[in-house]
Scaffold this motif. Structure first.
Motif, short mmCIF file in Angstrom:
data_model
loop_
_atom_site.label_atom_id
_atom_site.label_comp_id
_atom_site.label_asym_id
_atom_site.label_seq_id
_atom_site.Cartn_x
_atom_site.Cartn_y
_atom_site.Cartn_z
N ILE A 131 0.85 -1.19 0.00
CA ILE A 131 0.00 0.00 0.00
C ILE A 131 0.89 1.24 0.00
O ILE A 131 1.63 1.49 0.95
N LEU A 132 0.81 2.01 -1.08
CA LEU A 132 1.65 3.19 -1.24
C LEU A 132 1.26 4.31 -0.29
O LEU A 132 2.11 5.07 0.17
N GLY A 133 -0.04 4.42 0.00
CA GLY A 133 -0.51 5.49 0.87
C GLY A 133 -2.01 5.65 0.76
O GLY A 133 -2.71 4.83 0.14
N LYS A 134 -2.52 6.73 1.36
CA LYS A 134 -3.95 7.00 1.41
C LYS A 134 -4.27 8.18 0.49
O LYS A 134 -3.61 9.23 0.55
N THR A 135 -5.33 8.04 -0.31
CA THR A 135 -5.63 9.05 -1.32
C THR A 135 -6.70 10.04 -0.86
O THR A 135 -7.53 9.75 -0.01
N ASN A 136 -6.65 11.20 -1.48
CA ASN A 136 -7.53 12.31 -1.14
C ASN A 136 -8.99 12.01 -1.51
O ASN A 136 -9.27 11.24 -2.43
N THR A 137 -9.89 12.63 -0.77
CA THR A 137 -11.32 12.40 -0.96
C THR A 137 -12.10 13.62 -0.49
O THR A 137 -11.64 14.35 0.40
N ASP A 138 -13.26 13.84 -1.10
CA ASP A 138 -14.18 14.79 -0.49
C ASP A 138 -14.44 14.36 0.95
O ASP A 138 -14.49 13.16 1.24
N GLU A 139 -14.61 15.31 1.84
CA GLU A 139 -14.77 15.01 3.26
C GLU A 139 -15.88 14.00 3.50
O GLU A 139 -17.03 14.22 3.11
N PHE A 140 -15.52 12.88 4.13
CA PHE A 140 -16.45 11.78 4.39
C PHE A 140 -17.20 11.37 3.12
O PHE A 140 -18.35 10.93 3.16
N ALA A 141 -16.52 11.51 1.97
CA ALA A 141 -17.05 11.09 0.66
C ALA A 141 -18.24 11.92 0.22
O ALA A 141 -19.02 11.49 -0.63
N MET A 142 -18.38 13.13 0.73
CA MET A 142 -19.52 13.98 0.39
C MET A 142 -19.11 15.02 -0.64
O MET A 142 -18.62 16.10 -0.31
N GLY A 143 -19.29 14.66 -1.91
CA GLY A 143 -18.95 15.58 -2.98
C GLY A 143 -18.63 14.84 -4.26
O GLY A 143 -18.48 13.62 -4.27
N SER A 144 -18.52 15.59 -5.34
CA SER A 144 -18.29 15.00 -6.67
C SER A 144 -17.11 15.63 -7.37
O SER A 144 -17.02 15.62 -8.60
N SER A 145 -16.18 16.20 -6.60
CA SER A 145 -15.07 16.90 -7.24
C SER A 145 -13.77 16.83 -6.45
O SER A 145 -12.74 17.30 -6.92
N THR A 146 -13.79 16.26 -5.25
CA THR A 146 -12.66 16.25 -4.31
C THR A 146 -12.24 17.67 -3.95
O THR A 146 -11.13 17.89 -3.46
N GLU A 147 -13.11 18.63 -4.19
CA GLU A 147 -12.86 20.00 -3.74
C GLU A 147 -13.33 20.22 -2.32
O GLU A 147 -13.03 21.25 -1.71
N ASN A 148 -14.10 19.26 -1.77
CA ASN A 148 -14.59 19.38 -0.40
C ASN A 148 -13.65 18.74 0.61
O ASN A 148 -14.00 18.62 1.79
N SER A 149 -12.47 18.31 0.18
CA SER A 149 -11.48 17.80 1.12
C SER A 149 -10.97 18.94 2.00
O SER A 149 -10.71 20.05 1.51
N ALA A 150 -10.82 18.67 3.29
CA ALA A 150 -10.28 19.68 4.19
C ALA A 150 -8.81 19.97 3.92
O ALA A 150 -8.26 20.95 4.43
#
Length: 394
Positions: A131-150
């Motif tokens: 496992i290389l690492g953990k990938t970015n996501t919208d906060e708690f998977a709420m969104g459709s653009s990964t722009e909602n990541s903190a």
């Protein structure tokens, strides 16, 4: 379109451009080592992820240690633990891991270390996949653009000014840019499939219950499903067979054999879909889509037919209500699921200075820890579940 951020572009190595199946074949034949393949992808991440921002955490030491273990097993004459043993992977930061933070793209879980691995994480490790690492996501998977990541948005490798989709934009961008040959996403209402479409990669939302949700931090429990993503259909099918299957720790897990998706993908790769029946949902082919999207959809259906598949129209009249149901069910389940993040048990705690009550600490913690989109969905769900509205809506 080509640029330095895409697979095979200048600056990327041959190892970061190969399919997972090809990498696995060479690793198992000892033409390559898992360690050198993993290192090549870590080098690629170090080189370009400052611009892409596909990863929230990179576990170089852990990934290389896992790769060396695979190499030692293969050098001893042992059989590969799985068809993908030795091929590295990027894991969406919604799955718990004991050796890396699980933040869900939220400040409320910044730096949180889980005491246990998710079942998907465990199966990946058992399959010999570093496992290389953990990938970015919208906060708690709420969104459709990964722009909602903190922690900031992920950029599309095809064009850094465009979104990589969401909520699993980090996993899909990692694939498209050659930072990983395999990735895991989660899908509630399109969070695997939509980023795959926007990055020209492959993503599947498996049938609910076929992939364990144990250790997958919930957005909407009755809709969430973890699933495989890769750059080819065949690689995606290989990864699906690694992570799928019944799990006694998940009450919604389906106790039945994993579907033979690898065999189906292998036949499809040969260009012969004779005997395959494809259902096209009638309700999907109507107004509301951009012309370019519908054109590509029809071209895909025509291509399937040209390969020998039988295409049949499927009438699903309840799908007319699906979007409205989704926008009610999801926030209601969000309201319930996220109640656990209260500053009392784990994660962020704000206002615990002796001057505030427990209720005030909870309120301050949730105000500081949750982003705007999460707050909106909690409010909508709480409203729909409240006395006087529960019967009317939910």
């Amino acid at each position: 379109m080509t640029n330095k951020y895409l697979v095979g572009a200048a600056g990327s190595s041959e190892l970061t451009s190969m399919t997972a199946a090809d990498l696995a074949q060479k690793i198992h034949a000892r033409e390559l080592s898992s360690e050198e393949v993993t290192q090549a992808h870590l080098d690629r991440i170090a080189d370009i992820d400052g611009d892409i921002h596909a990863f929230l955490h990179v576990g170089a030491d852990e990934a290389l240690a896992a790769a060396r273990q695979v190499d030692e097993q293969l050098d001893s004459g042992a059989r590969p633990a799985s068809p993908l043993a030795g091929v590295p992977l990027a894991l969406k930061d919604l799955f718990t891991t004991t050796d890396a933070p699980t933040t869900c793209g939220s400040k409320i879980l910044e730096g949180y270390m889980s005491p246990y691995d998710a079942t998907v994480t465990k199966r990946i490790r058992e399959a010999g996949i570093p496992i290389l690492g953990k990938t970015n996501t919208d906060e708690f998977a709420m969104g459709s653009s990964t722009e909602n990541s903190a922690y900031g948005p992920t950029h599309n490798p095809w064009d850094l000014e465009r979104t990589a989709g969401g909520s699993g934009g980090g996993s899909s961008a990692a694939l498209a840019s050659g930072e990983a040959p395999l990735a895991i996403g989660t899908d509630t209402g399109g969070s695997i499939r939509q980023p795959a479409a926007l990055t020209s990669t492959v993503g599947v939302k498996p049938t609910y219950g076929t992939v364990s949700r144990y250790g997958l931090v919930a957005c909407a429990s009755s809709l969430d499903q973890g699933g495989p993503t890769a750059r080819t259909v065949f690689d995606t099918a290989l990864l699906h067979e690694v992570i799928a299957g019944p799990d006694p720790y998940d009450a919604t897990s389906v106790d039945r054999p994993v579907a033979p998706v690898v065999a189906a993908a292998r036949e499809g790769a040969r260009g012969d879909l004779t005997g395959v029946r494809v259902g096209v949902v009638k309700q999907f082919d109507r107004d509301g889509y951009q012309n370019g999207v519908l054109d590509q959809f029809h071209k895909a259906v025509d291509h399937l037919q040209s390969l020998g598949a039988t295409v049949v129209e499927v009438d699903c009249p309840h799908f007319d209500d699906a979007l409205a149901a989704y926008y009610l069910i999801l926030p209601c389940e969000v309201s319930s699921n996220l109640a656990r993040f209260d500053g009392m048990r784990y994660g962020l705690r704000v206002g615990d200075d002796g001057t505030h009550s427990a209720a005030e600490v909870m309120a301050l913690t949730r105000a500081a820890g949750f982003g705007p989109e999460v707050k909106r969905r909690i409010i909508l769900g709480t409203y729909a579940l409240s006395v006087g509205y529960y019967d009317a809506y939910y």
